[in-house]
Design an enzyme around this catalytic site. Structure first.
Site, PDB file in Angstrom:
ATOM      1  N   GLU A   1      70.263 -20.815  80.874  1.00  0.00           N
ATOM      2  CA  GLU A   1      69.247 -20.609  81.909  1.00  0.00           C
ATOM      3  C   GLU A   1      68.137 -19.852  81.220  1.00  0.00           C
ATOM      4  O   GLU A   1      68.363 -18.745  80.714  1.00  0.00           O
ATOM      5  CB  GLU A   1      69.884 -19.839  83.067  1.00  0.00           C
TER       6      GLU A   1
ATOM      7  N   CYS B  10      63.878 -13.973  86.465  1.00  0.00           N
ATOM      8  CA  CYS B  10      63.574 -15.364  86.098  1.00  0.00           C
ATOM      9  C   CYS B  10      63.007 -16.133  87.281  1.00  0.00           C
ATOM     10  O   CYS B  10      62.565 -17.262  87.129  1.00  0.00           O
ATOM     11  CB  CYS B  10      64.796 -16.066  85.518  1.00  0.00           C
TER      12      CYS B  10
END
Lengths: 486, 486
Positions: free
Chosen positions: A224, A261
């Site tokens: 990720e 994020c």
């Protein structure tokens, strides 16, 4: 300290025993980890605060999330449906005869986890990757993040003590504290490793994928790698709510000094008086946010470098009053004309921190072009009124190609841990858009289906026996049911 | 003939429309393809027979399987559960408030399919890869197999006519007949391509994975690359049934001249009088099978080369009477001592054709060592009595590490198309053990989850609306149900 090959061989030996523990045994293990982490009390929070600069309130919340995740996977194990059991009974009269064939999920093998700098608990040592892998029977090797080694070691001890008290196999969890690059590479390349989980930079995540893909036997990697989480601002919504949207986004962009994020790094709108109002309000709001230290020196230095670099690009206007300093995070809002943005790929790169860029378009067509140009995100958001969506229904379909999670009238920060969460998305948000790092479905990264054909009933795993001793949902001859077979 | 870039761009444009067709529209499309293939009648069968040497009876069966698969995916679409809908309703009173968040599966984008030589219908132009990708809304580009170009073109026409009569978007299916290597490579490397399906050799499947992994934006590849499908023969089963097991395996090894990826290429047993009886009976049975032509010249030549090479290895005994010829398939059974086998990796390589090697072990420990050494298979089989399993319960757990499908007392040839089938397995059987090429679950290769957060009800996809208009199974706040929400 064991060598890498000893560690990976230990993990392979652990897998032989751990893969056949029962779901209830593993549930107890996960719950005990959560209890042990809580038992570390303020010692853990203070250590993390010292290493990451994250405030205690935030760390307390993140510890809660981490323990919630561990218990969520324990609940999943107690329910037992995650094995996706399926049974096709024999039809001896068919030509050719149909055999009895049954399917359930099985763990892949030892998993290597690389934790994140920005979530010392929830995406690190006992975070989502570790919890989901341990849940389904995969031993875990955590490569500790160098930004919070001592915190990681405290959590690792909590896991190892839980493994001992719940009688898990030796080496079901191993903690590697070497900080050199080669250690991570060697772990990913080791024969015994079956999969990799990573949360961090695109450079790091891609490097691990490349190591894994070039192995003699390639293995899956879920990296990720962050996102700019583009937000589309539609006109009628701005006409009616520019101020409140700006206030919400000021909070979202600067939350935790932008070190998420899911931070909204790109805002896209069509030029209008309402967009100008929004822009000015957002800049004014962001000016009210005090700069504060970032997670660690590396991130601080990178934010200083990247934001300075972004501000130096041709055609960029800085709307906030802060000027970059090298010793703390400072909220920055910039704007740029869409045609300039489209011609300069540097401007689409993530600036990890409290930074956002507003892209001003001359038309809806140009807005769509800008949006499509930043495909491959964890989330994307549309701020729009009923009238906006009635005028532009095509935006909904377009949104599906951009990201793994699509919000309407919200902010992307805040990732709910639940069944319906996708924390993933097309490359470069992740290395495989078919999976999620958050929520119960995160376990799917570490499982493969196995068919059992013509097995005597007493030799079958419990999940597949006719009398359904685990009382789980199963697909039996095509129909979902909790009933016994026959 | 369009250029590769025109073809992939056409596929991307088709995806915009095709991804939002309804499941029922796509069901009708798939059913029409099946009808059109059947309407080709003997023309299709005769063409395939001419190109592949496969007998008409086998081709008739395979056509049936192909149409069955298309209709199975149509049924899946009508039921609608494949979208794995999940709904978490909002809890505004939670701290922080839990948003409304809903999940469903969405197609990845255009898929490139490389068909197999050995299944001109079921794993080729309208085979499982194409059918599963079209089912879920992915446009397909088929690179026709050079071994049956004319057959492939007939089937492609059937698909394209079905697309026209059911009003599918232009270019939803495209057929590429160029036979050069570069064409396939360019397709896999094209920006617009989202995923790849392949059935064939390890060299070919691995090459495609390497191209896909080294793209700027890596994409998933599911290559199914064959298997030696090891069979473990336990002593008590042989003592009681050596003759019938040998007869069944003679049929399985030579079925379709051994040209199946589920062909049992390795047999493993502990030396005993019973194993010797089995060996002699199997060789005698295989000597009764007449050699016959293989699929095409390339496969024929490779079988001649590989079987000759295998026979020339040190320590190999040929048990059958046939001597290799270069113009037809000939059943071959060899035997070798386990220690020789373990020291020579060449002996573990698949010899595609009616070839099998019996590995004679000195102990159960050595048998397990041999079995583990050939991990990464589509299937593995244990032939054993109740007494055998009572004496060696550890074999069941060990079997799980070997393959994607595990049979007890059966033959691996014959792959049932059903919910519980796994046609996959650890590398090198496939490039991703988490998926299957056969059965309803084959669609999972081409789908990714998307979260819809805070969407107004009327804008949500039907599958996620409160009143459940599609009447599908959904996970609502953690519980599986077909009920409406609220």
């Amino acid at each position: 300290m064991s060598s890498i090959s000893e560690i990976t061989q230990n993990a392979a030996i652990a897998f032989e025993q751990y893969s056949i523990t029962t779901p209830l045994q593993r549930a107890l293990f996960l719950e005990t980890i959560a209890n042990n982490i809580e038992a570390l009390g303020d010692t853990l929070l203070e250590q993390a605060n010292k290493e990451t600069n994250l405030p205690l309130a935030r760390l307390t919340g993140e510890r809660g999330r981490t323990c919630f995740q561990l218990r969520m996977f324990a609940t999943m194990l107690k329910e037992g449906n995650y094995v996706e059991a399926s049974i096709d009974t024999a039809i001896p009269t068919k030509t050719p005869p149909k055999p009895d064939i049954r399917l359930m999920m099985h763990p892949l093998g030892p998993v290597v986890v690389f934790g994140a700098s920005n979530f010392p608990f929830a995406y690190s040592t006992a975070g989502g990757d570790t919890a989901s892998a341990l849940a389904v029977g995969c031993p875990v090797i955590v490569k500790a993040h160098p930004g919070h080694l001592a915190t990681s070691t405290l959590v690792a001890t909590a896991i190892q003590e839980a493994a001992a008290t719940t009688h898990m196999p030796a080496h079901v969890f191993q903690h590697v504290t070497a900080t050199d690059f080669e250690t991570g590479k060697s772990l990913v390349q080791a024969d015994e490793i079956a999969a990799v989980g990573f949360t961090g930079s695109r450079t790091g995540g891609r490097a691990l994928l490349d190591y894994a893909s070039s192995r003699k036997n390639p293995i899956p990697v879920f990296s990720e790698m962050g996102s700019v989480n583009p937000v589309v601002l539609l006109e009628d919504a701005l006409v009616n709510n520019a101020t409140s949207i700006a206030k919400n986004y000021s909070v979202s962009i600067t939350l935790g000094m932008g070190q998420f994020c899911t931070n909204p790094g790109i805002l896209i709108g069509v030029k209008s008086e309402a967009l100008t109002n929004f822009k000015n309000t957002l800049a004014a709001e962001m000016n009210l946010i005090a700069p504060s230290p970032m997670l660690h020196e590396g991130i601080q230095a990178t934010y200083f470098k990247n934001s300075t670099h972004a501000l130096a690009q041709k055609g960029i206007t800085c709307l906030t009053a802060n000027t970059p300093t090298s010793d703390s995070g400072f909220p920055v809002l910039t704007s740029v004309d869409a045609s300039t943005f489209l011609s300069n790929p540097n401007l689409a790169e993530e600036v990890f921190g409290p930074y956002s860029i507003l892209i001003e378009c001359s038309s809806m067509e140009q807005l769509k072009q800008v949006w499509k140009s930043v495909q491959g995100q964890i989330s994307t958001t549309i701020m729009g009124s009923d009238q906006d969506f009635a005028s532009h229904p095509e935006l909904l379909n377009l949104s599906l190609s951009i990201a793994g999670r699509i919000l309407i009238n919200g902010v992307p920060t805040g990732v709910e841990v639940c069944d319906s969460m996708v924390h993933g998305g097309p490359y470069p948000a992740t290395t495989d858009s078919r999976f999620t790092a958050v929520g119960v479905n995160a376990v799917k990264r570490w499982l493969r289906p196995i068919s059992f054909q013509n097995w005597p009933m007493h030799l079958l795993p419990l999940a597949l026996q006719n009398n359904n001793p685990l009382n789980i949902w199963r697909k039996v001859d095509g129909k979902l049911t909790q009933d016994q077979v026959g």
